[in-house]
Design an enzyme around this catalytic site. Structure first.
Site, PDB file in Angstrom:
ATOM      1  N   PHE A  51      53.611  53.996  41.731  1.00 14.14           N
ATOM      2  CA  PHE A  51      54.376  54.927  40.896  1.00 14.14           C
ATOM      3  C   PHE A  51      55.707  54.359  40.414  1.00 14.14           C
ATOM      4  O   PHE A  51      56.440  55.043  39.704  1.00 14.14           O
ATOM      5  CB  PHE A  51      54.607  56.244  41.661  1.00 14.14           C
ATOM      6  CG  PHE A  51      55.388  56.123  42.956  1.00 14.14           C
ATOM      7  CD1 PHE A  51      56.773  56.113  42.958  1.00 14.14           C
ATOM      8  CD2 PHE A  51      54.729  56.013  44.178  1.00 14.14           C
ATOM      9  CE1 PHE A  51      57.494  56.008  44.150  1.00 14.14           C
ATOM     10  CE2 PHE A  51      55.435  55.898  45.380  1.00 14.14           C
ATOM     11  CZ  PHE A  51      56.836  55.898  45.363  1.00 14.14           C
ATOM     12  N   ASN A  82      60.587  66.018  40.569  1.00 17.54           N
ATOM     13  CA  ASN A  82      61.030  66.879  41.662  1.00 17.54           C
ATOM     14  C   ASN A  82      62.541  67.134  41.650  1.00 17.54           C
ATOM     15  O   ASN A  82      63.138  67.442  42.672  1.00 17.54           O
ATOM     16  CB  ASN A  82      60.537  66.330  43.006  1.00 17.54           C
ATOM     17  CG  ASN A  82      61.097  64.956  43.292  1.00 17.54           C
ATOM     18  OD1 ASN A  82      61.878  64.430  42.510  1.00 17.54           O
ATOM     19  ND2 ASN A  82      60.719  64.383  44.414  1.00 17.54           N
ATOM     20  N   TYR A 105      65.969  52.411  43.139  1.00 17.42           N
ATOM     21  CA  TYR A 105      64.670  52.644  43.766  1.00 17.42           C
ATOM     22  C   TYR A 105      64.023  51.346  44.272  1.00 17.42           C
ATOM     23  O   TYR A 105      62.787  51.283  44.380  1.00 17.42           O
ATOM     24  CB  TYR A 105      63.741  53.359  42.787  1.00 17.42           C
ATOM     25  CG  TYR A 105      63.989  54.857  42.703  1.00 17.42           C
ATOM     26  CD1 TYR A 105      63.969  55.648  43.851  1.00 17.42           C
ATOM     27  CD2 TYR A 105      64.231  55.485  41.485  1.00 17.42           C
ATOM     28  CE1 TYR A 105      64.195  57.019  43.789  1.00 17.42           C
ATOM     29  CE2 TYR A 105      64.460  56.860  41.407  1.00 17.42           C
ATOM     30  CZ  TYR A 105      64.426  57.612  42.570  1.00 17.42           C
ATOM     31  OH  TYR A 105      64.641  58.981  42.514  1.00 17.42           O
ATOM     32  N   THR A 116      59.575  65.849  49.462  1.00 20.99           N
ATOM     33  CA  THR A 116      59.352  65.118  48.202  1.00 20.99           C
ATOM     34  C   THR A 116      58.354  65.836  47.285  1.00 20.99           C
ATOM     35  O   THR A 116      58.585  65.943  46.078  1.00 20.99           O
ATOM     36  CB  THR A 116      58.846  63.692  48.516  1.00 20.99           C
ATOM     37  OG1 THR A 116      59.760  63.069  49.426  1.00 20.99           O
ATOM     38  CG2 THR A 116      58.724  62.860  47.251  1.00 20.99           C
ATOM     39  N   ARG A 128      69.470  66.930  51.986  1.00 18.88           N
ATOM     40  CA  ARG A 128      68.008  66.775  52.068  1.00 18.88           C
ATOM     41  C   ARG A 128      67.354  68.112  52.418  1.00 18.88           C
ATOM     42  O   ARG A 128      66.260  68.428  51.951  1.00 18.88           O
ATOM     43  CB  ARG A 128      67.634  65.716  53.108  1.00 18.88           C
ATOM     44  CG  ARG A 128      68.215  64.329  52.832  1.00 18.88           C
ATOM     45  CD  ARG A 128      67.393  63.459  51.962  1.00 18.88           C
ATOM     46  NE  ARG A 128      66.098  63.133  52.468  1.00 18.88           N
ATOM     47  CZ  ARG A 128      65.250  62.325  51.816  1.00 18.88           C
ATOM     48  NH1 ARG A 128      65.582  61.811  50.627  1.00 18.88           N
ATOM     49  NH2 ARG A 128      64.068  62.046  52.307  1.00 18.88           N
ATOM     50  N   ARG A 143      63.517  71.953  45.357  1.00 18.78           N
ATOM     51  CA  ARG A 143      62.190  71.519  44.896  1.00 18.78           C
ATOM     52  C   ARG A 143      61.149  72.621  45.095  1.00 18.78           C
ATOM     53  O   ARG A 143      60.272  72.820  44.253  1.00 18.78           O
ATOM     54  CB  ARG A 143      61.789  70.250  45.648  1.00 18.78           C
ATOM     55  CG  ARG A 143      62.607  69.023  45.229  1.00 18.78           C
ATOM     56  CD  ARG A 143      62.473  67.907  46.228  1.00 18.78           C
ATOM     57  NE  ARG A 143      63.012  66.629  45.744  1.00 18.78           N
ATOM     58  CZ  ARG A 143      63.093  65.536  46.492  1.00 18.78           C
ATOM     59  NH1 ARG A 143      62.683  65.552  47.747  1.00 18.78           N
ATOM     60  NH2 ARG A 143      63.590  64.417  45.990  1.00 18.78           N
ATOM     61  N   GLU A 186      73.893  53.326  47.751  1.00 17.65           N
ATOM     62  CA  GLU A 186      73.723  54.070  46.502  1.00 17.65           C
ATOM     63  C   GLU A 186      75.079  54.498  45.911  1.00 17.65           C
ATOM     64  O   GLU A 186      75.255  54.469  44.693  1.00 17.65           O
ATOM     65  CB  GLU A 186      72.835  55.300  46.749  1.00 17.65           C
ATOM     66  CG  GLU A 186      71.396  54.897  47.062  1.00 17.65           C
ATOM     67  CD  GLU A 186      70.528  56.062  47.545  1.00 17.65           C
ATOM     68  OE1 GLU A 186      71.001  57.220  47.571  1.00 17.65           O
ATOM     69  OE2 GLU A 186      69.363  55.803  47.917  1.00 17.65           O
ATOM     70  N   LYS A 227      68.028  64.780  38.486  1.00  9.59           N
ATOM     71  CA  LYS A 227      67.233  63.869  37.672  1.00  9.59           C
ATOM     72  C   LYS A 227      67.061  64.430  36.256  1.00  9.59           C
ATOM     73  O   LYS A 227      67.341  65.614  36.008  1.00  9.59           O
ATOM     74  CB  LYS A 227      65.870  63.648  38.344  1.00  9.59           C
ATOM     75  CG  LYS A 227      65.962  63.010  39.740  1.00  9.59           C
ATOM     76  CD  LYS A 227      64.568  62.847  40.341  1.00  9.59           C
ATOM     77  CE  LYS A 227      64.622  62.314  41.753  1.00  9.59           C
ATOM     78  NZ  LYS A 227      63.256  62.124  42.326  1.00  9.59           N
TER      79      LYS A 227
HETATM   80  N1  UDP Z   1      57.572  59.657  43.653  1.00  7.80           N
HETATM   81  C1  UDP Z   1      56.494  59.683  42.797  1.00  7.80           C
HETATM   82  N2  UDP Z   1      55.229  59.581  43.328  1.00  7.80           N
HETATM   83  C2  UDP Z   1      55.012  59.452  44.665  1.00  7.80           C
HETATM   84  C3  UDP Z   1      56.114  59.420  45.532  1.00  7.80           C
HETATM   85  C4  UDP Z   1      57.381  59.529  45.000  1.00  7.80           C
HETATM   86  O1  UDP Z   1      56.656  59.776  41.582  1.00  7.80           O
HETATM   87  O2  UDP Z   1      53.840  59.378  45.089  1.00  7.80           O
HETATM   88  C5  UDP Z   1      58.929  59.757  43.099  1.00  7.80           C
HETATM   89  C6  UDP Z   1      59.584  61.121  43.332  1.00  7.80           C
HETATM   90  O3  UDP Z   1      60.359  61.434  42.166  1.00  7.80           O
HETATM   91  C7  UDP Z   1      60.481  60.841  44.529  1.00  7.80           C
HETATM   92  C8  UDP Z   1      60.894  59.397  44.280  1.00  7.80           C
HETATM   93  O4  UDP Z   1      59.749  58.786  43.726  1.00  7.80           O
HETATM   94  O5  UDP Z   1      61.580  61.716  44.606  1.00  7.80           O
HETATM   95  C9  UDP Z   1      61.343  58.629  45.494  1.00  7.80           C
HETATM   96  O6  UDP Z   1      60.398  58.766  46.506  1.00  7.80           O
HETATM   97  P1  UDP Z   1      60.841  58.999  48.024  1.00  7.80           P
HETATM   98  O7  UDP Z   1      59.636  58.822  48.876  1.00  7.80           O
HETATM   99  O8  UDP Z   1      62.034  58.142  48.325  1.00  7.80           O
HETATM  100  O9  UDP Z   1      61.210  60.559  48.061  1.00  7.80           O
HETATM  101  P2  UDP Z   1      62.580  61.372  48.152  1.00  7.80           P
HETATM  102  O10 UDP Z   1      63.499  60.608  49.094  1.00  7.80           O
HETATM  103  O11 UDP Z   1      63.138  61.477  46.757  1.00  7.80           O
HETATM  104  O12 UDP Z   1      62.164  62.721  48.694  1.00  7.80           O
END
Ligand code: UDP
Length: 136
Positions: free
Chosen positions: A58, A114, A50, A92, A86, A104, A128, A10
């Site tokens: 958010f 993150n 997204y 996350t 992952r 992370r 994707e 990112k």
């Molecule tokens: N995110 C955020 N606030 C939140 C949850 C998620 O800004 O409370 C952002 C964060 O950058 C995250 C992305 O949204 O990586 C997508 O969220 P997801 O739950 O899909 O997490 P990931 O799969 O990236 O771990």
């Protein structure tokens, strides 16, 4: 069984100079790169990427962040590539969920910033990869 996953470094990862670190961890894990591009993404692509978060509090900030500077998009390939990346990324929330030793966990402090994205399922990966690399 070999599979493919969509990975993003990112904009925060790019601006902090962590592209090489992330790619190095992917390669050291034994995964390979099938595509790689530095790009600044438009709002429509970010919103599609997204889409599952559309409507969440958010979402707006997330789209602003992802479109706010260059990112690196990759297609990563290998045995269980989706879960394997992952695992490398960590949870996350870089403090509450991601453990030390993950990308992370080692480099992140804030949930939004993150550093990386990795597809969370075969269905997401297919969607994707089509979105980011339609010609692959
Ligand atoms: N995110 C955020 N606030 C939140 C949850 C998620 O800004 O409370 C952002 C964060 O950058 C995250 C992305 O949204 O990586 C997508 O969220 P997801 O739950 O899909 O997490 P990931 O799969 O990236 O771990």
């Amino acid at each position: 069984m070999s599979e493919r996953t969509l990975v993003l470094v990112k904009p925060d990862g790019v601006s902090r100079g962590l592209v090489g670190e992330v790619i190095s961890r992917i390669e050291r894990k034994g995964l390979t790169l099938a595509a790689l591009e530095l790009r600044t993404v438009d709002r429509a692509t970010a919103e599609q990427h997204y889409a599952e978060h559309d409507g969440k509090p958010f979402f707006g900030d997330l789209v602003e962040f992802i479109t706010g500077g260059p990112l690196v998009a990759l297609v990563v390939e290998g045995t269980r590539a989706i879960s394997a990346f992952r695992q490398l990324a960590g949870g996350t929330d870089p403090v509450e969920k991601a453990t030390p030793g993950t990308i992370r966990g080692d480099f992140g402090l804030e949930v939004q910033f993150n550093l990386v994205h990795g597809s969370d399922s075969p269905e997401s990966a297919e969607r994707e990869i089509k979105l980011w690399f339609p010609n692959l």
